[in-house]
Design a protein around this motif. Structure first.
Motif, PDB file in Angstrom:
ATOM      1  N   GLU A   1       0.833  -1.212   0.000  1.00  0.00           N
ATOM      2  CA  GLU A   1       0.000   0.000   0.000  1.00  0.00           C
ATOM      3  C   GLU A   1       0.864   1.258   0.000  1.00  0.00           C
ATOM      4  O   GLU A   1       0.631   2.195  -0.778  1.00  0.00           O
ATOM      5  CB  GLU A   1      -0.929  -0.013   1.210  1.00  0.00           C
ATOM      6  CG  GLU A   1      -1.943   1.100   1.186  1.00  0.00           C
ATOM      7  CD  GLU A   1      -2.966   0.971   2.300  1.00  0.00           C
ATOM      8  OE1 GLU A   1      -3.356   2.032   2.818  1.00  0.00           O
ATOM      9  OE2 GLU A   1      -3.359  -0.162   2.639  1.00  0.00           O
ATOM     10  N   LEU A   2       1.899   1.279   0.847  1.00  0.00           N
ATOM     11  CA  LEU A   2       2.780   2.448   0.914  1.00  0.00           C
ATOM     12  C   LEU A   2       3.533   2.682  -0.394  1.00  0.00           C
ATOM     13  O   LEU A   2       3.613   3.809  -0.888  1.00  0.00           O
ATOM     14  CB  LEU A   2       3.785   2.279   2.058  1.00  0.00           C
ATOM     15  CG  LEU A   2       3.237   2.375   3.467  1.00  0.00           C
ATOM     16  CD1 LEU A   2       4.295   1.926   4.474  1.00  0.00           C
ATOM     17  CD2 LEU A   2       2.778   3.791   3.766  1.00  0.00           C
ATOM     18  N   VAL A   3       4.090   1.612  -0.960  1.00  0.00           N
ATOM     19  CA  VAL A   3       4.841   1.732  -2.208  1.00  0.00           C
ATOM     20  C   VAL A   3       3.904   2.167  -3.335  1.00  0.00           C
ATOM     21  O   VAL A   3       4.248   3.032  -4.141  1.00  0.00           O
ATOM     22  CB  VAL A   3       5.562   0.409  -2.558  1.00  0.00           C
ATOM     23  CG1 VAL A   3       6.127   0.443  -3.968  1.00  0.00           C
ATOM     24  CG2 VAL A   3       6.669   0.121  -1.544  1.00  0.00           C
ATOM     25  N   GLY A   4       2.709   1.585  -3.384  1.00  0.00           N
ATOM     26  CA  GLY A   4       1.742   1.960  -4.411  1.00  0.00           C
ATOM     27  C   GLY A   4       1.374   3.434  -4.330  1.00  0.00           C
ATOM     28  O   GLY A   4       1.327   4.130  -5.356  1.00  0.00           O
ATOM     29  N   GLU A   5       1.135   3.932  -3.121  1.00  0.00           N
ATOM     30  CA  GLU A   5       0.808   5.351  -2.934  1.00  0.00           C
ATOM     31  C   GLU A   5       1.975   6.239  -3.371  1.00  0.00           C
ATOM     32  O   GLU A   5       1.771   7.264  -4.020  1.00  0.00           O
ATOM     33  CB  GLU A   5       0.451   5.628  -1.479  1.00  0.00           C
ATOM     34  CG  GLU A   5      -0.890   5.067  -1.063  1.00  0.00           C
ATOM     35  CD  GLU A   5      -1.146   5.201   0.435  1.00  0.00           C
ATOM     36  OE1 GLU A   5      -0.309   5.773   1.162  1.00  0.00           O
ATOM     37  OE2 GLU A   5      -2.212   4.711   0.873  1.00  0.00           O
TER      38      GLU A   5
ATOM     39  N   LEU B   1       1.629  -3.875  -9.613  1.00  0.00           N
ATOM     40  CA  LEU B   1       2.642  -3.859  -8.562  1.00  0.00           C
ATOM     41  C   LEU B   1       2.487  -5.111  -7.715  1.00  0.00           C
ATOM     42  O   LEU B   1       1.381  -5.422  -7.247  1.00  0.00           O
ATOM     43  CB  LEU B   1       2.468  -2.611  -7.685  1.00  0.00           C
ATOM     44  CG  LEU B   1       3.369  -2.519  -6.452  1.00  0.00           C
ATOM     45  CD1 LEU B   1       4.838  -2.401  -6.855  1.00  0.00           C
ATOM     46  CD2 LEU B   1       2.954  -1.343  -5.571  1.00  0.00           C
ATOM     47  N   GLU B   2       3.582  -5.845  -7.526  1.00  0.00           N
ATOM     48  CA  GLU B   2       3.580  -7.033  -6.676  1.00  0.00           C
ATOM     49  C   GLU B   2       4.720  -6.935  -5.680  1.00  0.00           C
ATOM     50  O   GLU B   2       5.859  -6.645  -6.066  1.00  0.00           O
ATOM     51  CB  GLU B   2       3.779  -8.315  -7.497  1.00  0.00           C
ATOM     52  CG  GLU B   2       2.640  -8.664  -8.411  1.00  0.00           C
ATOM     53  CD  GLU B   2       2.875  -9.977  -9.161  1.00  0.00           C
ATOM     54  OE1 GLU B   2       4.001 -10.530  -9.103  1.00  0.00           O
ATOM     55  OE2 GLU B   2       1.941 -10.440  -9.811  1.00  0.00           O
TER      56      GLU B   2
ATOM     57  N   LEU C   1       4.221  10.128  -7.883  1.00  0.00           N
ATOM     58  CA  LEU C   1       5.350  10.618  -8.674  1.00  0.00           C
ATOM     59  C   LEU C   1       4.893  11.228  -9.991  1.00  0.00           C
ATOM     60  O   LEU C   1       4.101  10.626 -10.719  1.00  0.00           O
ATOM     61  CB  LEU C   1       6.338   9.478  -8.951  1.00  0.00           C
ATOM     62  CG  LEU C   1       7.016   8.864  -7.728  1.00  0.00           C
ATOM     63  CD1 LEU C   1       7.874   7.684  -8.148  1.00  0.00           C
ATOM     64  CD2 LEU C   1       7.846   9.886  -6.987  1.00  0.00           C
ATOM     65  N   VAL C   2       5.382  12.429 -10.244  1.00  0.00           N
ATOM     66  CA  VAL C   2       5.071  13.114 -11.503  1.00  0.00           C
ATOM     67  C   VAL C   2       6.378  13.617 -12.080  1.00  0.00           C
ATOM     68  O   VAL C   2       7.125  14.308 -11.390  1.00  0.00           O
ATOM     69  CB  VAL C   2       4.096  14.297 -11.261  1.00  0.00           C
ATOM     70  CG1 VAL C   2       3.842  15.033 -12.560  1.00  0.00           C
ATOM     71  CG2 VAL C   2       2.810  13.816 -10.628  1.00  0.00           C
ATOM     72  N   PRO C   3       6.724  13.279 -13.293  1.00  0.00           N
ATOM     73  CA  PRO C   3       5.986  12.377 -14.178  1.00  0.00           C
ATOM     74  C   PRO C   3       6.127  10.924 -13.723  1.00  0.00           C
ATOM     75  O   PRO C   3       7.051  10.573 -12.997  1.00  0.00           O
ATOM     76  CB  PRO C   3       6.658  12.584 -15.531  1.00  0.00           C
ATOM     77  CG  PRO C   3       8.062  12.994 -15.200  1.00  0.00           C
ATOM     78  CD  PRO C   3       7.961  13.762 -13.904  1.00  0.00           C
TER      79      PRO C   3
END
Length: 144
Positions: A44-48, A64-65, A53-55
Motif C-alpha cells: 500500500e505504501l509503495v503503491g501510494e 505492482l507485486e 510521482l510526476v511524471p
C-alpha cells in the motif's frame, strides 16, 4: 521507505508477461522473515508513493507485486554473499567454465575477484574457482 519498516529490498524486476507489465519488489525482514501483513502494508505504501510521482517513471500501466524472496532468494549484495558462505547455492555464468554455465554447491570462500564453490561430481567433491565477473546470477538453493 521500505527500510523505515525494518525491511530490506532484496530484488526488483520490471517484466512483461503476455500483454501485462509487472513491477515486482522482493522484500525481507530479519530475523525470521517477512509476514503477509507487513507485505500488505508495504504494498500500500509503495503503491501510494509510485502514484504520487510526476511524471510517472513507468510509462505503461503495470501491476505492482510485493513478495518475499522465498527460500531461494537471490544473492546480489556483498552482505548476501557473506550470508551465503558455507551455504548451498546456485550460480549461473555468462560463459562456460569447465564446459558448464550452471553450478550448484557450497560456497566455501569469496573475495573481490573470485568465489570458491565446492561441487559434487558423481561420488567426489571438487573445489572450483569462479571469477565473480563471470557470475550472471546467484541464489540460495535447496540441496537434493
Amino acid at each position: 521507505m521500505i527500510s523505515d519498516h525494518g525491511c530490506e529490498l532484496v530484488d526488483l524486476e520490471y517484466v512483461k508477461e503476455k500483454s501485462q507489465d509487472y513491477l515486482r519488489l522482493y522484500v525481507d525482514k530479519q530475523p525470521g522473515g517477512i509476514d503477509i501483513e507487513t507485505i500488505a502494508d508495504l504494498s500500500e505504501l509503495v503503491g501510494e508513493k509510485l502514484d504520487s510521482l510526476v511524471p510517472d517513471p513507468l510509462p505503461d500501466p503495470y501491476i505492482l507485486e510485493l513478495s518475499s524472496p522465498g527460500l531461494e532468494r537471490p544473492i546480489k549484495k556483498d552482505a548476501d554473499w557473506e550470508k551465503a558462505k558455507d551455504q548451498y547455492i546456485h550460480v549461473g555464468l555468462y560463459q562456460k567454465l569447465e564446459g558448464e554455465k550452471v553450478f550448484e554447491g557450497f560456497l566455501r570462500d569469496i573475495d573481490e575477484e573470485n568465489l570458491q564453490l565446492e561441487i559434487k561430481i558423481k561420488t567426489r567433491r571438487k573445489l572450483i574457482t569462479i571469477p565473480r565477473k563471470q557470475v550472471a546470477n546467484a541464489r540460495f538453493a535447496i540441496e537434493f
